[in-house]
Design an enzyme around this catalytic site. Structure first.
Site, PDB file in Angstrom:
ATOM      1  N   ASP A 135       0.844  -1.195   0.000  1.00 10.44           N
ATOM      2  CA  ASP A 135       0.000   0.000   0.000  1.00 10.44           C
ATOM      3  C   ASP A 135       0.881   1.248   0.000  1.00 10.44           C
ATOM      4  OD1 ASP A 135      -2.336   1.832   0.715  1.00 10.44           O
ATOM      5  OD2 ASP A 135      -3.284  -0.126   0.795  1.00 10.44           O
ATOM      6  N   HIS A 185      -3.969   6.047   2.925  1.00 16.09           N
ATOM      7  CA  HIS A 185      -4.676   4.821   2.563  1.00 16.09           C
ATOM      8  C   HIS A 185      -4.130   3.600   3.294  1.00 16.09           C
ATOM      9  CE1 HIS A 185      -5.876   1.551  -0.343  1.00 16.09           C
ATOM     10  NE2 HIS A 185      -6.983   2.270  -0.363  1.00 16.09           N
ATOM     11  N   SER A 513     -11.251  -1.233  -1.051  1.00 18.09           N
ATOM     12  CA  SER A 513     -10.021  -1.125  -0.247  1.00 18.09           C
ATOM     13  C   SER A 513     -10.282  -1.468   1.210  1.00 18.09           C
ATOM     14  CB  SER A 513      -9.480   0.314  -0.298  1.00 18.09           C
ATOM     15  OG  SER A 513      -8.669   0.521  -1.408  1.00 18.09           O
TER      16      SER A 513
END
Length: 867
Positions: A135, A185, A513
């Site tokens: 990520d 994220h 996600s």
């Protein structure tokens, strides 16, 4: 390193490309796909076992695959944020959170929906399991993520694969620490798995697991496929028991290099869990690497409770010193100071216009002096400063606005009048509770806390509209070759988790996600409980025990009683407790019946009874709704195509079978295609084979198929594939036989980056997936170009960057400076581009398996000569 991981980037001039895929609206929706382009001169090469790197790449027999390096943007599979992260004082909360006591998740909706709460009650936390995440990095300094990095920490391993200055084209500068996370994220994903005890009351689904983070996304969510593949492989090499990947690029092809890489890892025995994408609700909209064979690709379900994240304050009933109830609010300008005052609500009988806002002055029935109240007012009909100005006429100093609808995205930091001393905003759901109390004559007090010293707070409101249904944004399968995906669904809509401290510390986000790390956590819980790590076994356990959700058609605003299509939910909502405790195993996790041309009308599966006693299984068929790919007359997959109850007919070799303890039985299935569907719309039909055991187990095998011929699709849009002027303000076709006068190029050069130099450029609109697109340059008339016969036709070379493989529905643009893909400078003359699209299931070496689109002619002249 095992041989299948020899996926090595070779940088050189053997490949030079400049194809770009631009964001485009596909179908009739508003979602856009991610965009990408090739890195000139860069390869990824996969070698056969036992061979090493050589410069003669194209001629080497041991080369298994060659792919160009591609750089991507917007890879993170988040959809939107329902409330922004805000800075908070974490005072009183340990800067190094306990690894042993994360508290209880009783009442935490995502864990209840997936039965994770039941496993926590049984003592399973994922302890001893290593979860590798690829990520944007992680803020491991966050106290809720342990506050440290390395042995004994929550985030114990991993690395930075890109460095601070990586932009997808330059050389990555790896580092030992996957920090900082400038996108947020990766930190959000990490908290869904492993958040420890925190002020907001949620915990990670596998809060006892050990995390590894491989930072491969830059601050804008961009990366390149060679970096991502290296990250996947490093997560494997470092001993991850499961790898979680919440990133992707829209593809629909299992042969995409990202998909191939994760498939190799799965083949080596490590399960990989990947987001299926946020391009729904169009059919055939899944993302790579989630298209990889054997991976667990995950769809998103909307949370049944919607968190609202804000600053903590309190209310009390009857007196300022009564029992305090926490609530979340967003500070305005100016924010509230430390005060405790009674609430007073603006109601229709207190306004001159009969509203609950104050777009006009308050009526004579309102108190003339409201300086000792916090005034609750609806923000509707006019802007917030106007309301504040009108309230100031009644000496209002403190204002709590609330939104006029239940969309939490409509709550923001309000502005006020100069005389206002404190302001904020709460959702309509919160205000409704207060309005009800005030309407009954209850004295209600608010104890406000200055945001500089307040703690964060989250309030959960029931999602009575779409809670428990598939998220509208969640991508649909199948792949362009009718592989079943997604495989499973977990909550990914409106999920509260950790965020980098300098970005607020917490955040509510949505997307596949968010669904993916929850599924990876479930794998970790199963690994701890059952000591099972085989990817195929795990996938079957989860798939067979899933709970099917019903279909909600967003565009038609219809809630159906039929199960949602397999192409949307896979097997359904993961049920972790049922998966761990199931004793029955099935030989397959899903069944593809392919398209009509390759229809599988007969197949089978095996049931194995792992119980200590005989079990009788009743076998049945649960059809789900079919869904058209296209709307009538539209050539791209549609966001709002029709669905139908038409279903296949399944006949079983036995509808009831008794299997002794430890025994097994094979069931044969005969399939008849559904009737009444329009083949031209390419409908995808699906359903579930159900097995109900006398031991109480309820199992399913999802299946799907396509009515129509995928091989007959002409993905290249003949009416929207042409030559245009690169300096034009819009992508319009140039006139036929138009002329470009350009500088004489050098061998191997790329088209100039300067917009001042006009070049002929190729525009291609792909309406559907295409396995391979050739763009061959054809000399016209007496143009003196040397030609080579390619698939039976004489060509002067390929347009730069072509051929391209594994194309998704998108717009492709390529400028041209006179140098072919093969490095040949074309002579002056007249040309056209012959586009050849390989049919799905076609052979790349067979000219008959291509359809042809030819552009208009264009003339090249040089305003200089060779040097």
């Amino acid at each position: 390193m095992v041989s299948y991981l020899h996926l090595l980037p070779f940088l050189g001039v053997l490949f030079a490309s400049s194809v770009h895929a631009k964001p485009s609206s596909v179908g009739d929706g508003n979602n856009t796909v991610g965009n990408w382009d090739y890195v000139p001169g860069a390869y990824i090469i996969e070698y056969e076992q036992g061979h090493t790197l050589s410069t003669k790449i194209a001629s080497l027999a041991p080369v298994k695959n060659v792919w160009p390096v591609m750089r991507y943007q917007n890879l993170n599979m988040r959809k939107f944020a329902s409330s922004k992260g805000i800075k908070h004082n974490l005072g009183g909360h340990s800067q190094h959170a306990s690894r042993t006591a994360a508290g209880s998740d009783t009442g935490y909706a995502p864990h209840i929906l997936t039965q994770v709460d039941k496993l926590h009650t049984e003592g399973y936390t994922g302890k001893g399991i290593r979860i590798g995440i690829v990520d944007s990095g992680v803020d491991y300094k966050h106290p809720v993520l342990g506050g440290c990095f390395g042995e004994g920490c929550v985030v114990a391993y991993g690395m930075d694969l890109i460095g601070p200055d990586f932009n997808g084209t330059n050389t990555p500068v790896p580092g030992p620490y996957p920090y900082p996370d400038c996108l947020g994220h990766g930190t959000h994903v990490s908290g869904i798995i492993a958040a420890q005890e925190n002020p907001l009351g949620f915990i990670g689904a596998a809060y006892g697991a050990t995390l590894g983070m491989y930072k491969a996304l830059d601050c804008g969510g961009g990366s390149s496929n060679d970096v991502l593949m290296a990250a996947f492989n490093q997560a494997y090499e470092d001993g991850s028991d499961v790898i979680s990947i919440s990133i992707g690029i829209y593809s629909g092809w299992t042969e995409d290099p990202l998909a191939v890489t994760v498939s190799r890892i799965v083949d080596a025995g490590v399960p990989v869990v990947i987001a299926n994408g946020n391009q729904g609700p169009a059919v055939f909209s899944s993302a790579s690497p989630g298209d990889g064979m054997g991976v667990m690709n995950v769809a998103s379900i909307d949370n049944t409770e919607t968190p609202f994240l804000g600053t903590e304050a309190f209310t009390s009933l009857h007196s300022p010193s009564g029992n305090l109830t926490s609530f979340a609010w967003l500070p305005g300008t100016p924010a509230f100071p430390n005060i405790t005052l009674p609430l007073w609500a603006v109601t229709p009988n207190a306004t001159t216009d009969g509203s609950s806002s104050a777009c006009s002055p308050l009526s004579s029935s309102a108190p003339t002096d409201l300086s000792d109240k916090i005034v609750l007012v609806e923000l509707a009909g006019c802007d917030d400063p106007t309301i504040a100005e009108n309230l100031a006429k009644n000496n209002v100093k403190y204002i709590m606005y609330y939104s006029s609808d239940d969309d939490l995205d409509d709550v923001y930091s309000v502005s006020t009048a100069p005389s206002t001393l404190g302001a904020g905003m709460v959702p309509l759901q919160q205000a409704a509770i207060w309005l009800d109390l005030l309407g009954k004559g209850t004295d209600l007090y608010a104890k406000m806390v200055d945001p500089q010293s307040a703690k964060p707070a989250a309030t959960y409101f029931p999602n009575n509209s779409t809670g428990g249904y598939l998220s509208y944004f969640s991508s649909w399968g199948p792949t362009w070759e009718v592989d079943v995906n997604p495989h499973i669904a977990t909550p990914g809509g409106s999920i509260l988790s950790t965020y980098p401290l300098d970005m607020g510390g917490y955040y509510v986000d949505s997307g596949t996600s968010m669904a993916t790390p929850l599924m990876a956590s479930i794998y970790a819980l199963i690994m701890q409980a059952r000591s099972i790590k085989d990817p195929k076994t795990l996938l079957s356990m989860i798939s067979s025990t899933a709970k099917q959700t019903k279909y909600y058609d967003l565009y038609q605003s219809i809630f159906y009683n039929d199960p949602a299509p397999v192409a949307q939910q896979g097997a359904g909502l993961a049920q972790a407790y049922d998966a761990i405790h199931a004793t029955t195993t099935l030989s397959v996790s899903s069944i593809s019946l392919n398209d009509t041309d390759h229809f599988v009308n007969r197949t089978d599966f095996t049931i194995k009874n792992g119980a200590k006693q005989a079990v009788t299984y009743s076998i049945g068929h649960l059809p789900s709704r079919s869904r058209d790919t296209f709307k009538a007359g539209v050539s791209t997959p549609s966001q709002n195509s029709n669905s139908s109850s038409a279903a296949a007919t399944l006949t079983f070799s036995a509808t009831k079978v008794t299997i002794l303890a430890g025994g097994s039985a094979k069931i044969t299935i005969k399939v008849a295609l559904p009737q009444g569907l329009t083949q031209a719309n390419l409908p995808v039909y699906s359903g579930y084979i159900s097995l109900n055991g006398t031991n109480g187990e309820k199992l399913v095998i999802p299946y799907l198929g396509v009515i129509g011929s995928l091989g007959s699709l002409q993905g290249i849009d003949a009416g929207n594939s042409y030559i245009y002027h690169s300096t034009g303000h819009s992508w319009q076709p140039a006139p036929n036989n138009d002329t470009w006068t350009i500088p004489y190029p050098s061998v191997g050069s790329q088209p100039p980056a300067s917009a001042a130099i006009d070049c002929p450029a190729l525009y291609i609109l792909a309406n559907t997936g295409v396995p391979l697109i050739r763009a061959d340059i054809i000399p016209l008339g007496d143009t003196p170009a040397n030609t080579t016969k390619i698939l039976g036709l004489d060509t002067a070379g390929s347009f730069p960057g072509y051929p391209i493989q594994w194309v998704d529905a998108n717009i492709y643009q390529t400028p041209f400076n006179g140098v072919t893909q093969e490095g040949v400078i074309l002579p002056e003359g007249s040309y056209a581009v012959l586009l050849r699209g390989l049919k799905i299931f076609g052979s790349a070496s067979n000219a008959d398996d291509y359809y042809i689109v030819q552009t208009q002619s264009f003339n090249i002249k040089y305003n200089s000569t060779a040097t």
